[in-house]
Write an enzyme that holds these catalytic residues in place. Sequence first.
Site, PDB file in Angstrom:
ATOM      1  N   GLY A 133      32.902   3.432  61.990  1.00 32.63           N
ATOM      2  CA  GLY A 133      32.606   4.730  62.450  1.00 32.63           C
ATOM      3  C   GLY A 133      32.284   4.716  63.941  1.00 32.63           C
TER       4      GLY A 133
ATOM      5  N   GLY B 111      30.725   7.713  66.818  1.00 30.41           N
ATOM      6  CA  GLY B 111      30.334   9.234  67.267  1.00 30.41           C
ATOM      7  C   GLY B 111      30.065   9.145  68.581  1.00 30.41           C
TER       8      GLY B 111
ATOM      9  N   GLY C 209      26.958   6.703  69.434  1.00 29.55           N
ATOM     10  CA  GLY C 209      27.095   5.261  69.168  1.00 29.55           C
ATOM     11  C   GLY C 209      28.186   4.957  68.290  1.00 29.55           C
TER      12      GLY C 209
ATOM     13  N   VAL D 202      29.185   2.739  64.682  1.00 31.93           N
ATOM     14  CA  VAL D 202      28.672   2.119  63.463  1.00 31.93           C
ATOM     15  C   VAL D 202      29.339   0.888  62.840  1.00 31.93           C
ATOM     16  CG1 VAL D 202      28.074   2.864  60.997  1.00 31.93           C
ATOM     17  CG2 VAL D 202      27.868   4.732  62.733  1.00 31.93           C
TER      18      VAL D 202
ATOM     19  N   LYS E 133      23.966   1.340  63.023  1.00 30.72           N
ATOM     20  CA  LYS E 133      24.443   2.282  64.122  1.00 30.72           C
ATOM     21  C   LYS E 133      23.831   1.640  65.349  1.00 30.72           C
ATOM     22  CE  LYS E 133      25.434   6.581  64.197  1.00 30.72           C
ATOM     23  NZ  LYS E 133      25.622   7.939  64.039  1.00 30.72           N
TER      24      LYS E 133
ATOM     25  N   ASP F  58      24.099  19.064  64.455  1.00 30.51           N
ATOM     26  CA  ASP F  58      25.700  18.618  64.376  1.00 30.51           C
ATOM     27  C   ASP F  58      26.113  18.678  63.058  1.00 30.51           C
ATOM     28  OD1 ASP F  58      28.140  17.961  65.594  1.00 30.51           O
ATOM     29  OD2 ASP F  58      27.428  15.826  65.978  1.00 30.51           O
TER      30      ASP F  58
END
Length: 660
Positions: free
Chosen positions: A380, A382, A385, A387, A402, A497
Amino acid sequence: MLNSGNLVLYSSNGTILWESFNNPTNTLLPTQRLRAGYELVSSASESDYSSGRFRLKMQNDGNLVQYPVRTPDAASYAYYSSGTFGIGDNMNLVFDADIQLYLLNSTGVNIIKNITKREYPTKDRIYLMRIDVDGIFRLYSYNRRQSNSTWSIEWSSSNDKCDPKGLCGINAFCVNNDQEADCRCLSGFDFVQEGNWSSGCERNFVADSCANKNKSVAYDMEELPNTSWENNPYSVLKVQEKEGCRQACLDDCNCEAAFYTDGECRKQMLPLLYGRRQLDDSNIALIKVYTSTPHVETSVAKESERIRKDILIISVVLVSFGFVMLVISVLVLWKRNFYAYKKINQRSQDVELMGTDVSLRSFTYEELEKMTDGFKEEIGRGSFGTVYKGTILNSQKEVAVKKLEKVLEEGEREFQNEMRAIGRTHHKNLVRLLGYCYEGPNRLLVYEYMSNGSLADMLFNPENKPCWEERLGITCGIARGILYLHEECVTQIIHCDIKPQNILMDEYRRAKISDFGLAKLLKPDQTKTYTGIRGTRGYVAPEWHRNLPITTKADVYSFGIVMLEIICCRKNLSWGLSEEEAVLEDWAYDCFQNGELPKLVGSEEVDKRQLERMVKVAIWCIQEEPSMRPSMNKVLLMLEGTIEIPIPPNPEFFSAQVFS
């Protein structure tokens, strides 16, 4: 069905009740008329005969004009015109039996203009006129005597297939390639749906928010000359040359493109519409694109040819001096880091001593590097940062690590306070934080691993779409998690968020909220109630843009948007759909107001009372005025059917009814 092709419905006394010639779709047949105020609309595709993207209108002012659909009858949107504006009112477009297309005045006597300008043979031939999928109006003929005959084009409103505005969708432009239209995306963009030009193009990178002062993305301006676009600037500047326009857009966070023509710079925001390549057009489009390294012009190659022996000697001396300074710098840095590492170890021990009630484990960077096999498997990414998947070596337990990329260099005490606050949170609908790394410049967080990805992976993937009962459970689970953050934590946390990408699914497909408190963690110098815009476009509450205090109601707004996405299994913004359906919250309220809620779920069988309850709660959550939105406690009570849900007003307008 008459011999002319007119389908007529008669009453029992012979009166005509309805006829297809007076209700045209995309085609005209011989003897058919297009009356003033009426229009033809192209099909969506060769196999889909629903309304498409282009229209041909017989205007009341006497002009026959082609436009994209859902645009005003204005000259700026036209791409074909008969040039008969103001010649006469209430004229008809007539496709006569002698295969001529002309404009006839209201008396039915005088021919104002012959559009096809010639006669065509009628023996053994049949004809039709149609506005095609590509937006061009054409006359077709078919020879009935030839066994292998096909429909042939006899006349076209345009011979340039790039003329129809909007053929290529948003952020794309049309190029003539051997007399065929070829749609291309802007630099830094890809087609939303490969092979479907009408879907347009979207950025292939995530742009930084204007509120983010620590920019992680470097930008440059890509030049696209000789192209025309819809002119809809938000700012117009006078500049001496193209470079001034380029720099003005780079310096403006809101500027996503700029058009430069003859000393005028027009700043634009996305999407860009009606793009096409025209060699005689002097307009230069400057598109803001991502670049991993700043664009630096260098003339090293040219200068290298002029290097002489004396310069070479000086260079050797400078290199030697630089090498000596490098050795000295390395020794100084090593000594400083050695003492800093000792302090970090001491701070880590202090965190563990001060937070004995917190079950967080402190990891070294080396441990996490081994656990993730050198940060090998990315699962992942974002705005804060990346993941990576990892495994705790002694227990073989899978975790998500993360790696924060924008942590402030100062603020050790705030980082420790956040760790203790988040470490105390424990709820079945929150992703659990297991540990952290606080070593030198490295800041990493270790979470429990969620095997089923994010809610976005499920909602927006038809093959993995959850059933209605699952969606109800997911919605209530998210609500319980947000309620815990707002009202049941030792330290109140405003998530800031909430979106499907931040809601992860465990092995039992149970929703868990992730990244809670992270925005505050990354910017500890900001207060809890007044802060710069955070979150993701489409989910951000209106008060972020009004410089109002931010409360838990900001999360309620984002939750309402996510609820609508869960109900409909689609994104809140989808420009590939019709205008009325593109913005999900507007479409949902229209369906609710018109009693057409089943349209939101398509052909899916759902409980109508549950659907109505879900939609009403979502509309209350997305009210523009924060005080009108319910608390998450009331949201949960309404979802569970414990309390009655009043009829919500239009989200765009204030109401006297206020939730406490």
